[in-house]
Design an enzyme around this catalytic site. Structure first.
Site, PDB file in Angstrom:
ATOM      1  N   TYR A 168       0.845  -1.203   0.000  1.00  0.00           N
ATOM      2  CA  TYR A 168       0.000   0.000   0.000  1.00  0.00           C
ATOM      3  C   TYR A 168       0.889   1.266   0.000  1.00  0.00           C
ATOM      4  O   TYR A 168       0.672   2.196  -0.785  1.00  0.00           O
ATOM      5  CB  TYR A 168      -0.958  -0.001   1.209  1.00  0.00           C
ATOM      6  CG  TYR A 168      -1.728   1.293   1.290  1.00  0.00           C
ATOM      7  CD1 TYR A 168      -2.767   1.553   0.388  1.00  0.00           C
ATOM      8  CD2 TYR A 168      -1.370   2.280   2.207  1.00  0.00           C
ATOM      9  CE1 TYR A 168      -3.437   2.772   0.415  1.00  0.00           C
ATOM     10  CE2 TYR A 168      -2.043   3.495   2.243  1.00  0.00           C
ATOM     11  CZ  TYR A 168      -3.071   3.739   1.350  1.00  0.00           C
ATOM     12  OH  TYR A 168      -3.722   4.942   1.365  1.00  0.00           O
ATOM     13  N   ARG A 212       1.661   8.654  12.879  1.00  0.00           N
ATOM     14  CA  ARG A 212       1.254   9.926  13.495  1.00  0.00           C
ATOM     15  C   ARG A 212      -0.258  10.155  13.407  1.00  0.00           C
ATOM     16  O   ARG A 212      -0.875  10.671  14.341  1.00  0.00           O
ATOM     17  CB  ARG A 212       2.007  11.055  12.773  1.00  0.00           C
ATOM     18  CG  ARG A 212       1.757  12.447  13.295  1.00  0.00           C
ATOM     19  CD  ARG A 212       2.143  13.480  12.253  1.00  0.00           C
ATOM     20  NE  ARG A 212       1.348  13.342  11.036  1.00  0.00           N
ATOM     21  CZ  ARG A 212       1.624  13.960   9.885  1.00  0.00           C
ATOM     22  NH1 ARG A 212       2.688  14.732   9.777  1.00  0.00           N
ATOM     23  NH2 ARG A 212       0.845  13.789   8.830  1.00  0.00           N
ATOM     24  N   PHE A 285      15.304  19.594  -1.053  1.00  0.00           N
ATOM     25  CA  PHE A 285      13.924  19.181  -1.310  1.00  0.00           C
ATOM     26  C   PHE A 285      13.669  17.765  -0.766  1.00  0.00           C
ATOM     27  O   PHE A 285      12.597  17.488  -0.217  1.00  0.00           O
ATOM     28  CB  PHE A 285      13.694  19.255  -2.834  1.00  0.00           C
ATOM     29  CG  PHE A 285      12.422  18.616  -3.299  1.00  0.00           C
ATOM     30  CD1 PHE A 285      11.214  19.274  -3.165  1.00  0.00           C
ATOM     31  CD2 PHE A 285      12.419  17.345  -3.882  1.00  0.00           C
ATOM     32  CE1 PHE A 285      10.025  18.687  -3.600  1.00  0.00           C
ATOM     33  CE2 PHE A 285      11.246  16.762  -4.324  1.00  0.00           C
ATOM     34  CZ  PHE A 285      10.040  17.436  -4.172  1.00  0.00           C
TER      35      PHE A 285
END
Ligand code: IN0
Length: 413
Positions: A168, A212, A285
């Site tokens: 997933y 989280r 980045f």
């Protein structure tokens, strides 16, 4: 705690926070004049806050490609997330999304707030996409196709095993890594990274988000969203939602620590991926979200608050990460610091303590062996607030300006 309280507790957050605010103001003024690009960049700022600033620093051509890639992914996510769309409507949209991005007339209304605007005015994203170079378009198209198919697969399938969990996460984040590596390569600034390492970069970020966001996902209305794999949580509770009940606190924290330990296995791949980057703006980045992730894991580990409310890195610490991340030495330093913090939180009685500690030691060894862990500012937060004279002077100046401003605004009588 109020704003002043936070600054008093963490005085060295003040300067990076100010710098971030100024950078955000500056970036907002740099919105391009063409309506489709203006839409894309202002949408980017609305949906991604600090991350948009880091995108903004990329070289122009690559920056445009990443901005469009980011918005296409957000749009896919909005369709996947919207529980009010029936499955038989949702699946064909997801699996044909790679065609929709070429079609300036296509749109599908769903999502809420900014995401609704993004979906309703998706033609701006398509128009901008069609202006990208061919190699950028092909990379975005390929990942959109594979991600849409993967998302469709998981609409009807639960995350049972750790393999499902990795699969997933591959679809929703690992593929983003593969796509970004292709975009970096297409820009001519980087070698093409391996799919394996690119995938790990995404898995580490996504697993951190899943850990989280436990409470937010389980409390989702009208239907819970469950991404924690049964193979892990079934060792602790009978149902995933049982982790949020107070009587299961001990088991909940053990399960959480198991999830964090699982995420830690990607760290060394991520360090390897980042060490191979050459362009400083591409490096930043990639590195900033990774440092945020290890910092978030350090905050979440052994922390019952994950099951009670929102556990996020404070804004000042995010600002510090953005300010300080310039080269690989900074990444090794940050990973070393947050691994130290994690190590200090491991309880010998935790069922996975040995595994967790051995993963942390491996991370620390990689950081040490880099040979660049030198004198640097630590990310580890002191528990005692430090009040220094510079801070008091600064606070005095800020309060004076605020006082003068408020006074000037008072109507004359
Ligand atoms: C990202 C990733 C991202 C950035 C750099 C390199 C990457 C390599 C592989 C995979 C992903 C990579 O970073 C962003 C970070 C982000 O959006 N942060 C939020 C903070 C937050 O809490 O959401 C912000 O507002 O600043 C990220 O999380 N994802 C993402 C999406 C698209 C792109 Cl182009 C890059 C999302 C995800 C699911 C982890 C891939």
């Amino acid at each position: 705690m109020g704003c002043v309280g936070v600054i008093l507790k963490h005085p060295d957050d003040f300067y990076p926070l100010m710098k971030l605010k100024i950078a955000a103001r500056h970036a907002e003024k740099q919105i391009p004049p063409e309506p489709h690009w203006a839409f894309c960049y202002s949408m980017l700022h609305k949906v991604s806050r600090s991350f948009a600033l880091v995108i903004q620093q990329l070289p122009t051509e690559l920056r445009n490609a990443v901005c469009i890639f980011y918005l296409v992914l957000r749009a896919l996510d909005t369709v996947e997330d919207d529980t009010s769309i029936p499955t038989d409507v949702k699946v064909p949209i997801l699996t044909a999304f790679q065609h929709h991005i070429y079609d300036c007339d296509w749109h599908f209304s769903c999502g809420t707030k900014n995401y609704k605007v993004l979906m309703d005015q998706f033609h701006h994203v398509s128009t901008a996409f069609l202006e990208l170079g061919k190699s950028y378009q092909e990379a975005i198209e390929d990942i959109t196709k594979r991600m849409g198919a993967g998302m469709a697969k998981f609409i009807c399938k639960e995350v049972e095993t750790i393999n499902d969990y990795d699969e997933y996460c591959h679809y929703v984040a690992g593929l983003v890594g593969l796509g970004l590596s292709k975009l970096f390569h297409a820009s001519g600034s980087e070698d093409l990274a391996s799919d394996y390492l690119s995938n790990s970069m995404g898995l580490f970020l996504q697993k951190t988000n899943i850990i989280r966001d436990y409470l937010e996902d389980i409390n989702e209305i009208p239907k819970s969203r469950m991404f924690w794999p049964r193979e892990i949580w079934r060792k602790y509770v009978n149902k995933l939602e049982d982790l949020k009940y107070e009587e299961n606190s001990e088991k909940a924290v053990q399960c959480l620590n198991d999830m964090v330990t699982n995420a830690l296995m990607h760290v060394e791949d991520c360090l390897k991926y980042m060490a191979a980057l050459r362009d400083p703006s591409i490096f930043r980045f990639c590195a900033i979200p990774q440092i945020m992730a290890i910092g978030t894991l350090a905050l979440c580990y052994n922390n019952i608050e994950v099951f009670r409310g929102v556990v996020k890195m404070r804004r000042g610490l995010t600002a510090k990460v953005i300010d300080r991340t310039k080269m690989m030495a900074d990444v090794y330093g940050a990973f070393f610091d947050f691994s130290c913090m994690l190590k200090s939180k491991v309880n010998k009685s935790d069922p996975n303590a040995t595994k967790t500690l051995s993963r942390l030691e491996a991370v620390q060894k990689t950081c040490r062996d880099s040979g660049v862990l030198n004198k640097r500012k630590s990310y580890i937060v002191r528990s005692q607030p430090r009040y220094n004279s510079a801070l008091i002077v600064m606070l005095f100046i800020v309060l004076s300006i605020l006082f003068a401003y408020l006074n000037a605004k008072r109507p004359n009588n």
